[in-house]
Design an enzyme around this catalytic site. Sequence first.
Site, PDB file in Angstrom:
ATOM      1  N   TRP A  13      57.560  82.010  57.638  1.00 61.76           N
ATOM      2  CA  TRP A  13      57.777  80.773  56.869  1.00 61.76           C
ATOM      3  C   TRP A  13      59.232  80.601  56.408  1.00 61.76           C
ATOM      4  CZ3 TRP A  13      52.966  80.257  53.068  1.00 61.76           C
ATOM      5  CH2 TRP A  13      51.863  79.829  53.815  1.00 61.76           C
ATOM      6  N   GLY A 170      65.003  77.486  66.074  1.00 64.51           N
ATOM      7  CA  GLY A 170      65.142  76.259  65.292  1.00 64.51           C
ATOM      8  C   GLY A 170      65.896  75.149  66.009  1.00 64.51           C
ATOM      9  N   SER A 202      61.532  78.467  68.956  1.00 65.91           N
ATOM     10  CA  SER A 202      60.973  77.154  69.279  1.00 65.91           C
ATOM     11  C   SER A 202      59.612  77.226  69.985  1.00 65.91           C
ATOM     12  CB  SER A 202      61.978  76.319  70.080  1.00 65.91           C
ATOM     13  OG  SER A 202      63.151  76.102  69.311  1.00 65.91           O
ATOM     14  N   GLY A 223      58.537  80.034  63.842  1.00 67.18           N
ATOM     15  CA  GLY A 223      59.172  79.494  62.643  1.00 67.18           C
ATOM     16  C   GLY A 223      58.565  78.143  62.298  1.00 67.18           C
ATOM     17  N   GLY A 224      59.256  77.071  62.665  1.00 69.50           N
ATOM     18  CA  GLY A 224      58.874  75.709  62.280  1.00 69.50           C
ATOM     19  C   GLY A 224      57.414  75.370  62.514  1.00 69.50           C
TER      20      GLY A 224
HETATM   21  P1  13P Z   1      61.537  78.473  65.290  1.00 67.10           P
HETATM   22  O1  13P Z   1      60.151  78.683  65.805  1.00 67.10           O
HETATM   23  O2  13P Z   1      61.640  77.459  64.195  1.00 67.10           O
HETATM   24  O3  13P Z   1      62.530  78.279  66.390  1.00 67.10           O
HETATM   25  O4  13P Z   1      61.970  79.879  64.579  1.00 67.10           O
HETATM   26  C1  13P Z   1      61.797  81.063  65.262  1.00 67.10           C
HETATM   27  C2  13P Z   1      62.041  82.194  64.336  1.00 67.10           C
HETATM   28  O5  13P Z   1      63.152  82.429  63.907  1.00 67.10           O
HETATM   29  C3  13P Z   1      60.880  82.998  63.915  1.00 67.10           C
HETATM   30  O6  13P Z   1      61.272  84.165  63.263  1.00 67.10           O
END
Ligand code: 13P
Length: 242
Positions: A13, A170, A202, A223-224
């Site tokens: 998160w 990201g 991503s 992440g997102g």
């Molecule tokens: P995203 O999925 O937002 O690209 O982030 C990946 C991440 O850094 C998970 O630790």
Amino acid sequence: MAKSLRPLIAANWKMNGDMSWVFKPADFAALYHAEDREHLDVLICPPATLLGSMLDPQQTGVLLGGQDCHAEVSGAHTGNVSAEMLKDAGASFVIVGHSECRAAGDTDAAVNAKAKAAARAGLTPIICVGETEAEREAGKAQKVVAAQIKASVPKLKSFVIAYEPVWAIGTGKTATPEDVAEMHDAIRALVTPKTRILYGGSVKPANAEALLALKNVNGALIGGAGLEMDSLVEIAKSAPKS
Ligand code: 13P
């Protein structure tokens, strides 16, 4: 095709969430029933402020983890949390060496010490590695990742590797399945057959199935897309049965 290692679907998160988010694991469990989740592990790594308030993993079936830890058990380290504190607050995993922490100063040696601290506390470290865009363009991606693994992975009985190419985090740019397969095969040659190797960068419902189907991809670090329980459910559903 069945895979021998149980997939680990992990949401990081990052610096997002308030007290209302402590209920999200229950939303996840409601959307994705226990019997469907039997073949995989689902992990949420919330900010440390929320960890102690999150719903009990025994009730939701959703594991909890920290996002980073200090190498020491306790002491004068303002602003830090130890692996023991994360364990005490309900964590069973901790991410170490995330590229955002490496960019803020974590060296391979520091990541190595944090991974050892995690094991000392009874947590499983998720040790992150990954090359920058410039390193990939220079054809050095595998060399960089191998060097990171050599220096930042201590000799431990149990750990997880997360391959997160820095340029894919990201940005909405995902590594192609071919690039991911090539890197994960190279990482597999450096770790034991029982070590789970996650892909991160991503990951979203639209690309998860193709990535999670690859032979040496044993889960995802998200992440997102991990901030929304319905997209986390979609990603988890696309994991192959272990
Ligand atoms: P995203 O999925 O937002 O690209 O982030 C990946 C991440 O850094 C998970 O630790």
